[in-house]
Design an enzyme around this catalytic site. Structure first.
Site, mmCIF file in Angstrom:
data_model
loop_
_atom_site.group_PDB
_atom_site.id
_atom_site.type_symbol
_atom_site.label_atom_id
_atom_site.label_comp_id
_atom_site.label_asym_id
_atom_site.label_seq_id
_atom_site.Cartn_x
_atom_site.Cartn_y
_atom_site.Cartn_z
ATOM 1 N N GLY A 46 0.817 -1.197 0.000
ATOM 2 C CA GLY A 46 0.000 0.000 0.000
ATOM 3 C C GLY A 46 0.847 1.242 0.000
ATOM 4 O O GLY A 46 2.073 1.196 -0.185
ATOM 5 N N GLY A 47 0.243 2.386 0.237
ATOM 6 C CA GLY A 47 0.962 3.643 0.187
ATOM 7 C C GLY A 47 1.972 3.791 1.307
ATOM 8 O O GLY A 47 2.999 4.441 1.141
ATOM 9 N N ASP A 160 -11.582 4.681 0.965
ATOM 10 C CA ASP A 160 -10.955 3.964 -0.151
ATOM 11 C C ASP A 160 -11.660 2.635 -0.395
ATOM 12 O O ASP A 160 -11.032 1.593 -0.570
ATOM 13 C CB ASP A 160 -9.471 3.727 0.122
ATOM 14 C CG ASP A 160 -8.714 3.333 -1.153
ATOM 15 O OD1 ASP A 160 -9.210 3.650 -2.255
ATOM 16 O OD2 ASP A 160 -7.637 2.717 -1.047
#
Length: 856
Positions: A46-47, A160
Site C-alpha cells: 500500500g501507500g 478507499d
C-alpha cells in the site's frame, strides 16, 4: 490517484549497490521473524506499508496478516498516519471487518500491526467465479454495508472502498465479506488522535474510479459517511451491471473537473453499450440477457442512482438507509429511491403476493389493463423505441411474476381463513370453528387449487391482455409485436400453448413485414414460433420454421449468437419429434459445441444441449452413453437453478426414462414420482408437462405390476389431456394408448380394444403409418386382439409392428414388445387350439426374445 502502488514495487528500486545493501539489512522478507510471527509470503503493498502473510507460533498457532511500514516512510506525519490506522482497527470489532490482533515494532524500529488473515478473493471476482445471481450479489453486498455501518457508528469513514478492499471467504460453505485496508480512513470525532489533521491541503487520497465528487474536490471539511455511500454505490453497480457507472476514459482530459461533475449512467445504458458481452454478463449472473435487462431497469436502477448522486444531500443519508432500501427491493416492497405513486406501490404489492384471489384477481387484471391502456395513449402522443422497450419490459415483469401454484395456495388458505372469520363473527366457539374448517379441508382434499388459479389467470389476465394489445397498439405495430411475444412466453410457461402460438405467429408476421426476415428480433420470434409448434406436436411444421431460421441466423447473426443457438435447439427437438434420431443428435451436438465455444461449458445453453444429447442417445438405445450425459446435466442444473426450474424437471424425467427404457423400473420410479409431484404442484394437473408426468407414473406402476394404482394415474392423464389439449394432440394419443394397455392388463378387453383402435388411428393420421410410435400402438392393438383370442388378426398386427420397429431408428427401445406379444400369442394359441401345431413359430419367437433380452 490510487493509494496502492503495483505489488512488485520494492523499497530498493532505483538505489545503487551500497544503498541497496544498507536497505536490505532493514528489509522484511520471507522467513523473517517478528516476535512470535514468521513471514511466509507477501500479500500486497500500500501507500505506507507492505502486507505480509505470516504464521503465529505462540501462544497459539494461526495464520495472520502483518502490515509493516515501508523503509524510508518514517517521517513524523506518515508515522502518525500509520499509528492512526492501528487505532482505527483497534476500535473496530465486526465480523465483516478485518480485525486487528496485535501491534508493535520490528527490531529495526519499523512499526507494524497484525490483523486476522482474510483468505479470500475480491468481491467482484468471487461473484463472477460463483456466477451469483443479482439477488445473491445484493445479499452478499448487504454484509459489506453492515461492516461499513459499524465503522460509521465508531465515527470512521473508510475513504478507499473498492472491490479489492472487500474480500470474500467461505465459512461452512457460506460467503463472508470482509473489509480491509483502512489506511486512509478518516475519523469524524478525533478519537484516533490527530488523524483529522493528516490530510494536507491539496492532497488527494483514494481511488479515482470509486471516489465521490467531494472527495475528489479536496474539500476535506465536506467529507462524511455519504462519501463512503458513493463508493459503495460504484461497487454495487459493478457487481450487478459488470461495468463502471462512469466513462473513466475521459478522466485524462480534465481529471478534476470530470471527477467532481460526472453523472452516473443508468444501468441499462451501460449494458447496452456493450451488446457483445451482454450474454456473457447474463451468464455470469445465472440468468438470460432479457431478464438481466429487466432486473436493472426498475427499482435496482433507482437505488443505484440514488447512491451515486453527485449532490451529497440527494444520496442516502446513512448506510443503514441504503441497506434498508435494498432489503425492500429483495422483499418486494416499494423502495424510497423511487417516487411512491399509486401504480408503483400497487405493483410492488402485487409482486409480493404474486397474484390476487377473488376480487383481488380482478384488481390485478384491471391494473394490467389500465396500465397498458395508459401506455397506448402515451404512444399516440409520442412514439419512441426506447419507451417501447421499457413498457414491454414492464409487461414482462408483470406477467413473469404470475405463479398459479402460489395463487392456488393463497386461494385455499384465504378461503379457510374467511371461513374461520365468518364463524367468529357469528359467535361460534373455537371448537365449532375448528370442526368446520376441518370438514371443509377434507372436502377440498381432492381439489387442485393450482388448476383453479390457472383458470382465473387465463380468463381474467391473459385473455384481457391479448385483447388490449390487439386493440390499443394497432398504430404501433412493432410495440405490439414485442408485447405479443412477451405474452406468448408467459402463456407458454403456464401451459396455454395454443394461445401462446397465436401471439407468437402474429408477432413473427409483423416483424417479417417491418424489419425483414433476417432481423434478429424476427428470428427470435421465429424461434418461439417453432418451439410452440413442436410443443403442439406439429413436428414437421416446427422443423420447416426452425430450419429456415437456422440458415438465416447463421448468415446474418453468426453462429455465436444466442438466437442462432436457440434455433438449433428448436430444430433438434423438431427432428427428435419425428424420430429422426441421428439427425437430431447431430443438431444437438452442434448446439452444444457452439454454446460451449462462445459462452463456456457452464453456460445454460450448453448444459441444456448436453441433456438433449443424452435424451436422444436414450431413444437410440445407447443407454450407458445417455446416462452419463443425463446425470451430469441433472447435477449441474440442480446446483445452479434448484429443482423448481423447468429444465431441471425435464432432466429428472429424462433420467427416469433412461432407467425405464432398460427395464430398471424400481430405479426409475423415484425420478418419475419426484418430477410428477413438482410439476403438478407448480403447474397444476392440466399443464402438458404435468400430464406427461402423470402418465409416466402410470407406466411405471404398470411395469411394477401394480395395475390398480396405475389405472388411477392413466385415467387422470387421459381425462386431462382430452380436456386441455384435444383428442388429436400427441399427448392425448399417448394417454389413450397407455389407457388401452392398462385396461387390457386389468381384463377390461372391450374398452381396451376401443382405446387401442383410437390410438392407432390417431397416430396413423398424425404421424404416419411408418412412424415408430404408430408401430408401438399397432403392437398394443395386436396384444388386445390376442387376449380376445382373435389370433389371426393379432398375428398380423404383431408381426407388422415387429417389422416396422426393427427397421426404425426410434424403434430400438420398443421392438421387444411385439416379440413378447408373439411369444404369448403362440403359447395361448397352442393352449386354445391343441390340434394346430404352432411349435415352430413359438420357438422362433422365443429365440428372438432371448437374443433381445437374454431371457431363456
Amino acid at each position: 490517484m490510487s493509494n496502492t502502488p503495483p505489488n512488485d514495487l520494492e523499497p530498493t528500486a532505483g538505489l545503487d549497490d551500497g544503498e541497496e545493501a544498507a536497505v536490505s539489512a532493514l528489509s522484511v522478507g520471507i522467513g523473517t521473524e517478528i516476535g512470535p510471527y514468521r513471514i511466509v509470503g507477501k500479500l500486497g503493498a500500500g501507500g505506507m506499508g507492505t502486507v505480509f502473510a505470516a504464521e503465529q507460533t505462540h501462544p497459539l498457532t494461526r495464520r495472520v496478516a502483518i502490515k509493516v511500514i515501508h523503509v524510508g516512510m518514517d517521517t513524523e506525519r506518515l508515522l502518525r498516519r500509520f499509528d492512526a490506522e492501528r487505532r482505527i482497527l483497534a476500535m473496530l470489532d465486526h465480523p465483516n471487518v478485518s480485525t486487528m490482533l496485535d501491534a508493535g515494532a520490528t527490531p529495526q524500529g519499523r512499526p507494524y500491526f497484525v490483523m486476522d488473515h482474510v483468505d479470500g478473493i475480491d468481491i467482484l471476482t468471487y461473484c463472477r467465479q460463483r456466477t451469483l445471481t443479482v439477488r445473491q450479489r445484493i445479499v452478499l453486498f448487504l454484509q459489506v454495508l453492515a461492516g461499513i455501518e459499524h465503522a460509521h457508528q465508531k465515527g470512521i469513514i473508510h475513504r478507499d472502498l473498492k472491490p479489492s478492499n472487500v474480500l470474500v471467504q467461505e465459512r461452512e460453505g457460506q460467503p463472508v465479506a470482509r473489509i480491509i485496508d483502512f489506511g486512509i480512513a478518516k475519523s469524524l470525532t478525533g478519537d484516533t488522535g490527530e488523524l483529522t489533521e493528516l490530510t494536507a491541503a491539496g492532497e488527494q487520497f483514494g481511488t479515482s474510479a470509486y471516489m465521490s465528487p467531494e472527495q475528489a474536490s479536496l474539500a476535506s471539511d465536506q467529507l462524511d459517511v455519504r462519501t463512503d455511500i458513493f463508493s459503495l454505490g460504484v461497487i454495487l453497480y459493478e457487481l450487478l451491471v459488470g461495468a463502471s457507472p462512469f466513462d473513466d476514459a475521459r478522466l485524462a482530459e480534465d481529471r478534476l473537473r470530470e471527477l467532481t461533475s460526472r453523472e452516473a449512467r443508468k444501468p441499462v445504458q451501460s449494458l447496452r453499450r456493450a451488446p457483445d458481452t451482454l450474454d456473457g454478463l447474463a451468464q455470469e449472473r445465472s440468468t438470460s440477457r432479457s431478464v438481466l435487462l429487466r432486473t436493472v431497469t426498475g427499482d435496482v436502477a433507482s437505488v443505484l442512482l440514488k447512491a451515486l448522486e453527485n449532490e451529497r444531500a440527494r444520496r442516502y443519508r446513512t448506510v443503514s438507509e441504503f441497506g434498508d432500501d435494498l432489503k425492500r427491493y429483495l422483499d418486494g416492497f416499494p423502495v424510497i429511491a423511487k417516487p411512491r405513486r399509486f401504480g408503483y406501490v400497487a405493483s410492488r404489492f402485487a409482486q409480493r403476493h404474486k397474484v390476487f384471489i377473488g376480487a383481488a384477481a380482478v384488481v390485478l387484471a384491471l391494473l394490467i389493463t389500465t396500465t397498458l391502456a395508459a401506455v397506448a395513449g402515451f404512444f399516440q402522443a409520442r412514439e419512441s423505441a426506447e419507451e417501447a422497450r421499457l413498457i414491454a419490459a414492464f409487461q414482462a415483469r408483470q406477467l413473469s411474476g404470475i405463479d398459479p401454484a402460489v395463487m392456488g395456495r393463497t386461494l385455499k388458505a384465504d378461503l379457510l381463513a374467511e371461513l374461520a372469520a365468518a364463524g367468529e363473527r357469528a359467535g361460534a366457539s373455537p371448537e365449532e370453528i375448528g370442526e368446520r374448517v376441518t370438514t371443509v379441508q377434507e372436502l377440498l382434499a381432492g381439489a387442485n387449487f393450482t388448476n383453479i388459479g390457472l383458470d382465473v389467470l387465463d380468463k381474467n389476465i391473459m385473455q384481457g391482455a391479448a385483447a388490449i394489445i390487439e386493440a390499443d397498439f394497432a398504430d404501433q405495430p412493432l410495440v405490439q409485436a414485442r408485447l405479443r411475444l412477451t405474452l406468448a412466453e408467459a402463456m407458454k410457461s403456464l401451459g396455454l400453448t395454443e394461445a401462446a402460438r397465436t401471439q407468437a405467429v402474429a408477432s413473427l408476421a409483423t416483424r417479417r413485414t417491418l424489419l425483414g426476415p433476417d432481423d434478429r428480433d424476427t428470428l427470435d420470434a421465429q424461434f418461439q414460433t417453432a418451439s410452440l409448434a413442436q410443443q403442439l406436436g406439429e413436428s414437421t411444421e416446427a422443423e420447416a420454421i426452425a430450419r429456415d431460421g437456422v440458415a438465416r441466423a447463421e448468415r446474418h447473426l453468426g453462429s455465436g449468437d444466442v438466437v442462432t443457438i436457440a434455433l438449433y435447439n428448436a430444430l433438434g427437438h423438431a427432428l427428435e419429434g419425428q424420430a429422426r434420431h441421428e439427425e437430431a443428435l447431430a443438431v444437438f451436438q452442434t448446439e452444444y459445441d457452439l454454446a460451449r465455444t462462445h459462452f463456456g461449458p457452464d453456460d445454460a445453453n450448453a448444459i441444456l444441449a448436453e441433456g438433449n444429447i443424452g435424451f436422444v442417445l436414450n431413444s437410440m438405445g445407447r443407454f450407458d452413453e445417455a446416462e452419463a450425459y443425463l446425470l451430469r446435466t441433472l447435477v449441474r442444473l440442480r446446483k445452479r437453478y434448484g429443482n423448481e426450474y423447468g429444465p431441471t424437471m425435464n432432466a429428472i424425467n429424462n433420467l427416469g426414462f433412461s432407467h425405464w427404457a432398460r427395464g430398471n423400473y424400481e430405479a426409475a420410479e423415484p425420478y418419475y414420482r419426484e418430477v410428477a409431484a413438482l410439476r403438478t404442484r407448480l403447474y397444476g394437473d392440466d399443464h402438458p408437462d404435468s400430464l406427461a408426468s402423470i402418465g409416466a407414473m402410470g407406466a411405471i406402476l404398470r411395469a411394477l405390476d401394480r395395475p390398480e394404482e396405475a389405472v388411477t394415474f392413466y385415467r387422470r392423464a387421459l381425462d386431462g389431456s382430452r380436456a386441455s389439449l384435444g383428442n388429436a394432440h400427441p399427448y392425448t394419443l399417448r394417454a389413450v394408448h397407455n389407457m388401452a394397455i392398462i385396461q387390457r392388463v386389468r381384463g377390461e378387453l372391450d374398452e381396451s380394444l376401443a382405446l387401442a383402435t383410437e390410438a392407432l388411428e390417431g397416430r396413423t393420421e398424425a404421424l404416419g403409418a411408418d412412424h415408430y410410435l404408430t408401430a408401438v400402438s399397432l403392437s398394443s392393438y395386436g396384444e388386445t386382439l390376442r387376449d380376445l383370442q382373435r389370433f389371426d388378426e393379432a398375428e398380423t398386427a404383431l408381426t407388422d409392428a415387429y417389422e416396422q420397429l426393427s427397421s426404425s431408428s426410434g424403434g430400438a427401445t420398443y421392438v421387444v414388445r411385439p416379440v413378447r406379444g408373439l411369444v404369448k400369442l403362440y403359447e395361448n394359441r397352442q393352449a386354445a387350439e391343441p390340434g394346430e401345431d404352432v411349435s415352430a413359430e413359438l420357438e422362433r419367437w422365443r429365440g428372438r426374445l432371448a437374443e433381445l433380452t437374454g431371457e431363456a
